[in-house]
Scaffold this motif. Structure first.
Motif, PDB file in Angstrom:
ATOM      1  N   ARG A  62       0.817  -1.213   0.000  1.00 34.52           N
ATOM      2  CA  ARG A  62       0.000   0.000   0.000  1.00 34.52           C
ATOM      3  C   ARG A  62       0.851   1.263   0.000  1.00 34.52           C
ATOM      4  O   ARG A  62       0.349   2.363  -0.246  1.00 34.52           O
ATOM      5  CB  ARG A  62      -0.943   0.012   1.195  1.00 34.52           C
ATOM      6  N   VAL A  63       2.160   1.108   0.244  1.00 34.02           N
ATOM      7  CA  VAL A  63       3.057   2.262   0.238  1.00 34.02           C
ATOM      8  C   VAL A  63       3.707   2.452  -1.125  1.00 34.02           C
ATOM      9  O   VAL A  63       3.614   3.527  -1.728  1.00 34.02           O
ATOM     10  CB  VAL A  63       4.151   2.113   1.319  1.00 34.02           C
ATOM     11  N   CYS A  64       4.349   1.392  -1.636  1.00 36.93           N
ATOM     12  CA  CYS A  64       5.153   1.541  -2.860  1.00 36.93           C
ATOM     13  C   CYS A  64       4.607   0.774  -4.061  1.00 36.93           C
ATOM     14  O   CYS A  64       5.115   0.924  -5.166  1.00 36.93           O
ATOM     15  CB  CYS A  64       6.593   1.104  -2.597  1.00 36.93           C
ATOM     16  N   HIS A  65       3.609  -0.089  -3.844  1.00 35.83           N
ATOM     17  CA  HIS A  65       2.974  -0.881  -4.907  1.00 35.83           C
ATOM     18  C   HIS A  65       3.828  -2.037  -5.412  1.00 35.83           C
ATOM     19  O   HIS A  65       3.555  -2.603  -6.477  1.00 35.83           O
ATOM     20  CB  HIS A  65       2.543   0.006  -6.095  1.00 35.83           C
ATOM     21  N   CYS A  87      13.024   5.851  -4.865  1.00 34.37           N
ATOM     22  CA  CYS A  87      13.445   5.544  -6.235  1.00 34.37           C
ATOM     23  C   CYS A  87      12.223   5.118  -7.049  1.00 34.37           C
ATOM     24  O   CYS A  87      11.573   4.127  -6.722  1.00 34.37           O
ATOM     25  CB  CYS A  87      14.495   4.434  -6.213  1.00 34.37           C
ATOM     26  N   VAL A  88      11.922   5.858  -8.097  1.00 31.49           N
ATOM     27  CA  VAL A  88      10.745   5.594  -8.915  1.00 31.49           C
ATOM     28  C   VAL A  88      11.122   4.668 -10.071  1.00 31.49           C
ATOM     29  O   VAL A  88      12.038   4.968 -10.846  1.00 31.49           O
ATOM     30  CB  VAL A  88      10.155   6.904  -9.467  1.00 31.49           C
ATOM     31  N   VAL A  89      10.429   3.536 -10.173  1.00 30.84           N
ATOM     32  CA  VAL A  89      10.697   2.564 -11.229  1.00 30.84           C
ATOM     33  C   VAL A  89       9.403   2.219 -11.954  1.00 30.84           C
ATOM     34  O   VAL A  89       8.306   2.508 -11.473  1.00 30.84           O
ATOM     35  CB  VAL A  89      11.336   1.282 -10.664  1.00 30.84           C
ATOM     36  N   GLU A  90       9.568   1.585 -13.106  1.00 28.11           N
ATOM     37  CA  GLU A  90       8.406   1.228 -13.918  1.00 28.11           C
ATOM     38  C   GLU A  90       7.670   0.018 -13.364  1.00 28.11           C
ATOM     39  O   GLU A  90       6.445  -0.003 -13.283  1.00 28.11           O
ATOM     40  CB  GLU A  90       8.844   0.950 -15.355  1.00 28.11           C
ATOM     41  N   ASN A  91       8.424  -1.023 -12.979  1.00 29.50           N
ATOM     42  CA  ASN A  91       7.771  -2.279 -12.597  1.00 29.50           C
ATOM     43  C   ASN A  91       8.542  -3.019 -11.511  1.00 29.50           C
ATOM     44  O   ASN A  91       9.609  -2.577 -11.076  1.00 29.50           O
ATOM     45  CB  ASN A  91       7.595  -3.168 -13.834  1.00 29.50           C
ATOM     46  N   ILE A  92       7.984  -4.140 -11.100  1.00 28.23           N
ATOM     47  CA  ILE A  92       8.576  -4.935 -10.025  1.00 28.23           C
ATOM     48  C   ILE A  92       9.936  -5.495 -10.419  1.00 28.23           C
ATOM     49  O   ILE A  92      10.849  -5.589  -9.602  1.00 28.23           O
ATOM     50  CB  ILE A  92       7.611  -6.074  -9.615  1.00 28.23           C
ATOM     51  N   GLN A  93      10.095  -5.861 -11.694  1.00 25.92           N
ATOM     52  CA  GLN A  93      11.388  -6.388 -12.155  1.00 25.92           C
ATOM     53  C   GLN A  93      12.507  -5.376 -11.941  1.00 25.92           C
ATOM     54  O   GLN A  93      13.643  -5.749 -11.640  1.00 25.92           O
ATOM     55  CB  GLN A  93      11.321  -6.776 -13.638  1.00 25.92           C
ATOM     56  N   ASP A  94      12.178  -4.078 -12.089  1.00 25.06           N
ATOM     57  CA  ASP A  94      13.195  -3.044 -11.893  1.00 25.06           C
ATOM     58  C   ASP A  94      13.605  -2.935 -10.431  1.00 25.06           C
ATOM     59  O   ASP A  94      14.770  -2.672 -10.123  1.00 25.06           O
ATOM     60  CB  ASP A  94      12.676  -1.695 -12.405  1.00 25.06           C
ATOM     61  N   TYR A 104      21.790   0.521  -3.368  1.00 23.62           N
ATOM     62  CA  TYR A 104      20.729   1.459  -3.015  1.00 23.62           C
ATOM     63  C   TYR A 104      20.033   0.995  -1.740  1.00 23.62           C
ATOM     64  O   TYR A 104      19.679  -0.180  -1.610  1.00 23.62           O
ATOM     65  CB  TYR A 104      19.719   1.571  -4.164  1.00 23.62           C
ATOM     66  N   HIS A 105      19.822   1.929  -0.815  1.00 22.13           N
ATOM     67  CA  HIS A 105      19.264   1.550   0.482  1.00 22.13           C
ATOM     68  C   HIS A 105      18.067   2.421   0.878  1.00 22.13           C
ATOM     69  O   HIS A 105      17.729   2.514   2.056  1.00 22.13           O
ATOM     70  CB  HIS A 105      20.351   1.623   1.558  1.00 22.13           C
ATOM     71  N   GLY A 106      17.452   3.060  -0.108  1.00 20.44           N
ATOM     72  CA  GLY A 106      16.251   3.833   0.154  1.00 20.44           C
ATOM     73  C   GLY A 106      15.006   3.006  -0.115  1.00 20.44           C
ATOM     74  O   GLY A 106      15.043   1.772  -0.125  1.00 20.44           O
ATOM     75  N   LEU A 107      13.894   3.693  -0.346  1.00 22.52           N
ATOM     76  CA  LEU A 107      12.637   3.031  -0.656  1.00 22.52           C
ATOM     77  C   LEU A 107      12.333   3.151  -2.143  1.00 22.52           C
ATOM     78  O   LEU A 107      13.088   3.769  -2.898  1.00 22.52           O
ATOM     79  CB  LEU A 107      11.505   3.655   0.174  1.00 22.52           C
ATOM     80  N   TYR A 108      11.224   2.554  -2.568  1.00 25.79           N
ATOM     81  CA  TYR A 108      10.838   2.545  -3.974  1.00 25.79           C
ATOM     82  C   TYR A 108       9.419   3.068  -4.161  1.00 25.79           C
ATOM     83  O   TYR A 108       8.639   3.164  -3.215  1.00 25.79           O
ATOM     84  CB  TYR A 108      10.907   1.122  -4.539  1.00 25.79           C
ATOM     85  N   HIS A 109       9.119   3.372  -5.420  1.00 27.90           N
ATOM     86  CA  HIS A 109       7.744   3.645  -5.814  1.00 27.90           C
ATOM     87  C   HIS A 109       7.553   3.027  -7.199  1.00 27.90           C
ATOM     88  O   HIS A 109       8.209   3.437  -8.165  1.00 27.90           O
ATOM     89  CB  HIS A 109       7.452   5.146  -5.874  1.00 27.90           C
ATOM     90  N   VAL A 110       6.698   2.018  -7.279  1.00 30.79           N
ATOM     91  CA  VAL A 110       6.474   1.298  -8.536  1.00 30.79           C
ATOM     92  C   VAL A 110       5.300   1.934  -9.271  1.00 30.79           C
ATOM     93  O   VAL A 110       4.159   1.913  -8.786  1.00 30.79           O
ATOM     94  CB  VAL A 110       6.191  -0.198  -8.283  1.00 30.79           C
ATOM     95  N   LEU A 111       5.569   2.484 -10.445  1.00 33.89           N
ATOM     96  CA  LEU A 111       4.530   3.167 -11.215  1.00 33.89           C
ATOM     97  C   LEU A 111       3.519   2.199 -11.819  1.00 33.89           C
ATOM     98  O   LEU A 111       2.349   2.542 -12.012  1.00 33.89           O
ATOM     99  CB  LEU A 111       5.155   3.993 -12.344  1.00 33.89           C
ATOM    100  N   GLY A 112       3.976   0.992 -12.142  1.00 31.40           N
ATOM    101  CA  GLY A 112       3.094   0.039 -12.808  1.00 31.40           C
ATOM    102  C   GLY A 112       2.978   0.294 -14.298  1.00 31.40           C
ATOM    103  O   GLY A 112       2.026  -0.149 -14.953  1.00 31.40           O
ATOM    104  N   GLY A 113       3.973   0.991 -14.857  1.00 25.98           N
ATOM    105  CA  GLY A 113       3.979   1.295 -16.285  1.00 25.98           C
ATOM    106  C   GLY A 113       4.615   2.649 -16.522  1.00 25.98           C
ATOM    107  O   GLY A 113       5.035   3.336 -15.582  1.00 25.98           O
ATOM    108  N   ILE A 114       4.708   3.036 -17.779  1.00 25.43           N
ATOM    109  CA  ILE A 114       5.200   4.364 -18.135  1.00 25.43           C
ATOM    110  C   ILE A 114       4.261   4.962 -19.177  1.00 25.43           C
ATOM    111  O   ILE A 114       3.518   4.243 -19.839  1.00 25.43           O
ATOM    112  CB  ILE A 114       6.648   4.330 -18.692  1.00 25.43           C
TER     113      ILE A 114
END
Length: 205
Positions: A62-65, A87-94, A104-114
């Motif tokens: 619910r935080v980063c998807h 760190c903003v990425v496109e998908n889970i594979q990234d 990298y030791h921060g958090l992520y945000h998965v957009l679920g696409g571009i």
């Protein structure tokens, strides 16, 4: 049109379902199905159960998807991670690719696409609003845009930068050690790790 004759309708149906998987043609699907037929019943049952449980029980953080077994993924729940970096990425594979670099030791945000107008994907189809909400919470000091260096990735980077600009948060992009046109998930770990560490401030020009 498929003209191959199958000795069993059950076999044909199984092959048809397997051939729906990306990169799997009917010949490969047939080999996989025949391999399953040769396995013990318990192994096939375990295989089917794993796929069924994956679809029924997997959650999205619910935080980063990111994919998770609980409402909050292990990365977001880890107090040792730097919550000021997202760190903003496109998908889970990234996410998996960047984690494998161990740089990298921060958090992520998965957009679920571009954003890709050619594919009918617009800003409302990806997790943009939830990213802005996270930044507005005040705990994030830097957003790293780690999208693939393609035309669609650059378009999405620019859109996100404009959305985040009013928040005053620092916005950076990964260094272009990743070749233009390459997908992030296929980049080698050393190059990807250096790209994260040598990120630069986003320049809207």
């Amino acid at each position: 049109m498929n003209n191959q004759q199958y000795p069993s309708q059950l076999l044909e149906r199984a092959v048809s379902e397997f051939s729906k998987l990306p990169g799997i043609g009917r010949k490969t699907a047939l080999r996989l199905v025949l391999w399953l037929l040769r396995q013990e019943h318990t192994e096939v049952t375990q295989f089917a159960d794993a796929v069924s449980r994956l679809k029924q029980q997997v959650k999205y953080c619910r935080v980063c998807h990111n994919i998770s077994d609980s409402d909050v993924c292990p990365i977001c729940a880890d107090p040792r991670r730097d919550a000021s970096l997202v760190c903003v990425v496109e998908n889970i594979q990234d996410v998996m690719a960047i984690e494998n670099t161990q740089q990298y030791h921060g958090l992520y945000h998965v957009l679920g696409g571009i954003i890709s107008p050619m594919d009918g994907i617009g800003p409302s189809d990806i997790e943009v609003d939830s990213l802005v909400s996270r930044v507005n919470d005040g705990t994030v000091s830097e957003v790293i845009l780690a999208l693939s260096p393609t035309m669609e990735g650059d378009t999405t980077n620019f859109f996100l930068y404009r959305k985040l600009a009013p928040t005053g948060v620092k916005v950076s992009v990964i260094a272009r050690g990743v070749a233009v046109g390459n997908e992030l998930e296929y980049t080698d770990e050393v190059t990807l790790g250096r790209s994260i560490m040598n990120r630069t401030l986003f320049d809207e020009k």
